[in-house]
Design a protein around this motif. Structure first.
Motif, mmCIF file in Angstrom:
data_model
loop_
_atom_site.group_PDB
_atom_site.id
_atom_site.type_symbol
_atom_site.label_atom_id
_atom_site.label_comp_id
_atom_site.label_asym_id
_atom_site.label_seq_id
_atom_site.Cartn_x
_atom_site.Cartn_y
_atom_site.Cartn_z
ATOM 1 N N GLY A 501 0.843 -1.211 0.000
ATOM 2 C CA GLY A 501 0.000 0.000 0.000
ATOM 3 C C GLY A 501 0.872 1.252 0.000
ATOM 4 O O GLY A 501 1.765 1.390 0.830
ATOM 5 N N ILE A 504 -3.366 5.170 0.061
ATOM 6 C CA ILE A 504 -4.638 4.462 0.243
ATOM 7 C C ILE A 504 -5.685 5.420 0.808
ATOM 8 O O ILE A 504 -5.637 5.771 1.990
ATOM 9 C CB ILE A 504 -4.470 3.246 1.196
ATOM 10 C CG1 ILE A 504 -3.283 2.370 0.764
ATOM 11 C CG2 ILE A 504 -5.772 2.451 1.273
ATOM 12 C CD1 ILE A 504 -3.376 1.761 -0.618
ATOM 13 N N PRO A 505 -6.595 5.866 -0.023
ATOM 14 C CA PRO A 505 -7.606 6.824 0.444
ATOM 15 C C PRO A 505 -8.654 6.162 1.340
ATOM 16 O O PRO A 505 -8.973 4.988 1.151
ATOM 17 C CB PRO A 505 -8.236 7.310 -0.858
ATOM 18 C CG PRO A 505 -8.036 6.194 -1.819
ATOM 19 C CD PRO A 505 -6.777 5.492 -1.429
ATOM 20 N N ARG A 506 -9.130 6.939 2.282
ATOM 21 C CA ARG A 506 -10.122 6.399 3.214
ATOM 22 C C ARG A 506 -11.479 7.078 3.067
ATOM 23 O O ARG A 506 -12.409 6.799 3.797
ATOM 24 C CB ARG A 506 -9.646 6.572 4.667
ATOM 25 C CG ARG A 506 -8.385 5.815 4.979
ATOM 26 C CD ARG A 506 -8.686 4.426 5.560
ATOM 27 N NE ARG A 506 -7.504 3.589 5.533
ATOM 28 C CZ ARG A 506 -7.413 2.439 4.879
ATOM 29 N NH1 ARG A 506 -8.445 1.967 4.219
ATOM 30 N NH2 ARG A 506 -6.307 1.746 4.874
ATOM 31 N N GLY A 510 -14.113 4.047 0.267
ATOM 32 C CA GLY A 510 -12.753 3.522 0.240
ATOM 33 C C GLY A 510 -12.504 2.599 -0.949
ATOM 34 O O GLY A 510 -13.300 2.523 -1.881
ATOM 35 N N ALA A 511 -11.359 1.947 -0.877
ATOM 36 C CA ALA A 511 -10.994 1.025 -1.960
ATOM 37 C C ALA A 511 -10.808 -0.345 -1.338
ATOM 38 O O ALA A 511 -10.272 -0.464 -0.240
ATOM 39 C CB ALA A 511 -9.690 1.488 -2.614
ATOM 40 N N THR A 521 -8.693 -4.799 2.527
ATOM 41 C CA THR A 521 -8.303 -3.504 2.005
ATOM 42 C C THR A 521 -6.811 -3.312 2.232
ATOM 43 O O THR A 521 -6.158 -4.146 2.859
ATOM 44 C CB THR A 521 -9.155 -2.374 2.601
ATOM 45 O OG1 THR A 521 -8.817 -1.161 1.936
ATOM 46 C CG2 THR A 521 -8.916 -2.222 4.099
ATOM 47 N N TRP A 522 -6.286 -2.215 1.696
ATOM 48 C CA TRP A 522 -4.855 -1.982 1.808
ATOM 49 C C TRP A 522 -4.570 -1.013 2.951
ATOM 50 O O TRP A 522 -5.425 -0.237 3.351
ATOM 51 C CB TRP A 522 -4.298 -1.377 0.512
ATOM 52 C CG TRP A 522 -4.510 -2.242 -0.690
ATOM 53 C CD1 TRP A 522 -3.671 -3.185 -1.180
ATOM 54 C CD2 TRP A 522 -5.638 -2.229 -1.575
ATOM 55 N NE1 TRP A 522 -4.191 -3.773 -2.310
ATOM 56 C CE2 TRP A 522 -5.399 -3.199 -2.571
ATOM 57 C CE3 TRP A 522 -6.848 -1.509 -1.629
ATOM 58 C CZ2 TRP A 522 -6.304 -3.460 -3.603
ATOM 59 C CZ3 TRP A 522 -7.738 -1.768 -2.654
ATOM 60 C CH2 TRP A 522 -7.473 -2.730 -3.622
ATOM 61 N N GLU A 524 -1.429 1.762 4.097
ATOM 62 C CA GLU A 524 -0.190 2.392 3.627
ATOM 63 C C GLU A 524 1.009 1.788 4.356
ATOM 64 O O GLU A 524 0.986 1.636 5.581
ATOM 65 C CB GLU A 524 -0.255 3.911 3.832
ATOM 66 C CG GLU A 524 -1.222 4.542 2.833
ATOM 67 C CD GLU A 524 -1.322 6.052 2.940
ATOM 68 O OE1 GLU A 524 -0.641 6.655 3.802
ATOM 69 O OE2 GLU A 524 -2.107 6.630 2.150
ATOM 70 N N GLN A 540 -12.940 0.793 -6.353
ATOM 71 C CA GLN A 540 -12.285 2.014 -5.884
ATOM 72 C C GLN A 540 -13.390 3.053 -5.745
ATOM 73 O O GLN A 540 -13.819 3.654 -6.722
ATOM 74 C CB GLN A 540 -11.229 2.448 -6.916
ATOM 75 C CG GLN A 540 -9.987 3.105 -6.356
ATOM 76 C CD GLN A 540 -10.198 4.457 -5.669
ATOM 77 O OE1 GLN A 540 -11.146 4.654 -4.890
ATOM 78 N NE2 GLN A 540 -9.279 5.384 -5.913
ATOM 79 N N ARG A 546 -5.879 5.670 -5.622
ATOM 80 C CA ARG A 546 -5.241 4.650 -4.792
ATOM 81 C C ARG A 546 -4.014 4.145 -5.538
ATOM 82 O O ARG A 546 -4.075 3.864 -6.737
ATOM 83 C CB ARG A 546 -6.223 3.489 -4.560
ATOM 84 C CG ARG A 546 -5.683 2.392 -3.651
ATOM 85 C CD ARG A 546 -5.826 1.015 -4.256
ATOM 86 N NE ARG A 546 -5.119 0.906 -5.536
ATOM 87 C CZ ARG A 546 -5.047 -0.209 -6.251
ATOM 88 N NH1 ARG A 546 -5.662 -1.302 -5.844
ATOM 89 N NH2 ARG A 546 -4.379 -0.237 -7.413
#
Ligand code: LMR
Ligand code: MN
Length: 569
Positions: A501, A504-506, A510-511, A521-522, A524, A540, A546
């Motif tokens: 990661g 990784i947006p939250r 999310g993704a 999920t991933w 960072e 996504q 991401r």
């Protein structure tokens, strides 16, 4: 995405042959860039020569992708033109002297090489006398000149029956030297060379067989049926040697001789597909389906082509009817794979599942979720792995402790020249935007790209199981908000996939990634390991991009020998 296996062999020394086979194979494979992230860009193997011995040593035939970039065909407009275009009436010039590799492979897809319908040419059938018990007249393969030396031909045939390949070959070679106008004897010289080739595992011998078949066909007194046998054998052997263009030309010559022979046309379609000439193949299968609307082989292949064109709805009934026919050549993983995929993409998910289950029951997939087609059977398969289980604790430690420099390098490439990140091209994406920047592929370092992210590449360089993973890639992967990746399956169970990661947006939803139905999920700076031969899907749904680093590694249960010898994907 595909591999053809020429080699240049002299002599019969097995050891020498082996390394030459190997090197030549790699050379050709390299020439054919792989993008295979998934089975969706499916591969096909060419028809092997009918010689069972050759098949039994698990020789891997030409592996060709049917996917992308296959539509460019040289302006063929109709079926007849396909048969005649650019072709000669006699034998094609063998365009490459290179000989082929015969690779003994552990993970040849379980499915057999394509077989075609054996239905014969309706146009060639002898007229039936209604009052008579039908007694099929055996088509003539002997010329008058052959009849003169029939007793000798019989002696040679006996040697062939006794599987005395080399003896038979020498016998026929002498016989045809003194009787150069006997096509049947020449053809049998070819068959004897073919047998010798399999007994001695010799590619040069296959070359001699091809020459003999070719000579037989060119003789003025060669009976039509013998031409058919010779051309069939010639095309199969050319294909076996990876001489795909000559193999196509030979098959085309055959199709011109027998334009209504479904079996010949079906093989012609495969020959076109193997050269990426999908639209020409499509015309051939259209013709087959006109002649024989229920031909299973033609149906699955037509379905396959139409599916590749993105016409999912249209592909479904073709693939379904074709696989349901159970005819030879229809029970292959790739047809079930594409049928399931087309069903899924048209919202018929329950039916898609049933197809995958059926594929697994029939032994075409390892399980309904694990649908890779290039497998080493004994390897443990499960969706998610810990670093310990995957044997990469040290790799994970290094990636995680360097994650910020890796991220910064990725961002610098993204910022400056977004054009360097290439769009995903395997039709895996449903919506959105997904781009990748490749550092290593099939065990090869991309020097240009590595120059731009030197630290990342030097970290990978010190990970032999990633650096040398010829069945995988190392790449940055960026996904924009609104991206959905269809459920898909990687091509092989020989690799595991690490995701590091990076950004990784939250926000939003999310993704996330599901593998075999299990959601993850991933994070960072953290590595996630999964087996991408299991069905996986990505959403996504955040508000910003991401970014991850994908690092494929050899499956931990592979031996060093396997890592060296498995073909690249
Ligand atoms: C995949 O490996 O198919 C995807 O998970 C890659 C990605 O960028 O998420
Ligand atoms: Mn994938």
């Amino acid at each position: 995405m595909s591999g053809v296996y020429p080699s240049n062999l002299h002599g019969y020394d097995v050891k020498t042959n082996k390394s030459r086979y190997h090197n030549a194979r790699l050379r050709v494979q390299d020439a054919q860039k792989s993008k295979s992230d998934d089975v969706g860009t499916a591969k096909i193997e060419s028809s092997p020569p009918t010689n069972k011995k050759l098949i039994s040593i698990l020789v891997v035939m030409t592996v060709v992708t049917w996917g992308l970039a296959t539509t460019a065909y040289f302006g063929v407009v109709d079926y007849k033109a396909i048969l005649n275009l650019g072709s000669r009436d006699t034998e094609p010039v063998v365009e490459s002297k290179a000989e082929t590799d015969q690779v003994v492979e552990a993970d040849k897809p379980k499915v057999e090489a394509p077989k075609t319908s054996t239905k014969s040419d309706s146009g060639e059938k002898a007229a039936k006398d209604p009052g008579e018990v039908t007694k099929k007249k055996k088509p003539k393969t002997l010329s008058d000149e052959d009849k003169r030396i029939l007793s000798e031909i019989k002696i040679g045939e006996k040697l062939l029956q006794q599987k005395k390949g080399e003896k038979a070959w020498k016998f026929f070679k002498d016989l045809t030297k003194t009787n150069p106008d006997c096509p049947k004897a020449k053809y049998l010289e070819g068959k004897a060379a073919e047998m010798t080739a399999s007994q001695q595992r010799s590619n040069p011998m296959i070359g001699l067989a091809i020459e003999a078949f070719s000579t037989a066909v060119q003789m003025k007194n060669c009976p039509k049926e013998l031409k058919k046998l010779s051309l069939t054998a010639k095309s199969e052997n050319e294909g076996f040697l990876g001489r795909m263009k000559p193999a196509l030309e030979t098959q085309r010559t055959l199709a011109r001789l027998y334009p209504k022979d479904v079996s010949i046309l079906n093989k012609l379609g495969v020959r076109f597909l193997m050269l990426g000439k999908n639209s020409a193949a499509k015309k051939v299968y259209q013709e087959v389906l006109r002649l024989a609307p229920n031909d299973g082989f033609a149906l699955v292949h037509m379905g396959f082509i139409v599916k590749q064109e993105g016409s999912w709805e249209e592909a479904i009934p073709l693939l379904k009817k074709g696989t349901d026919s159970n005819e030879p050549g229809t029970q292959e993983g790739k047809f079930y794979f594409h049928l399931g995929d087309a069903l899924h993409r048209t919202n018929r998910t329950a039916e898609a599942k049933a197809v995958y289950e059926q594929g697994a029951e029939r032994g075409l997939f390892r399980s309904k979720y694990q649908r890779s087609l290039y497998n080493v059977e004994r390897l443990t398969g499960k969706p998610f792995w810990t670093p310990e289980e995957a044997g990469v604790k040290e790799y994970v430690r290094r990636l995680e402790s360097n994650w910020k420099s890796i991220r910064d390098e990725a961002l610098s490439v993204m910022d400056m020249e977004k054009g360097l990140f290439l769009l995903e091209e395997e039709s895996l994406k449903d919506t959105g935007e997904w781009r990748q920047f490749t550092l290593f592929a099939r065990g090869h370092r991309d020097e240009n790209n590595c120059r731009r992210v030197p630290k990342t590449c030097s970290i990978i360089e010190r990970m032999p199981n990633a650096r040398g993973c010829r069945r995988g890639q190392v790449k940055f992967s960026v996904m924009m908000p609104g991206t959905h990746v269809w459920p898909h399956t990687g091509p092989t169970n020989c690799r595991l996939r690490m995701h590091l990661g990076l950004v990784i947006p939250r926000t939003g939803s999310g993704a996330r990634l599901a593998c075999a139905g299990e959601m993850r999920t991933w994070t960072e700076g953290k590595v996630l390991i999964f087996d991408d031969s299991f069905e996986h899907e990505v959403w996504q749904e955040a508000e910003s991009f991401r970014l991850i680093l994908i690092v494929d590694i050899w499956h931990p249960e592979l031996t060093e020998q396997e890592k060296k010898t498995l073909t690249s994907i």
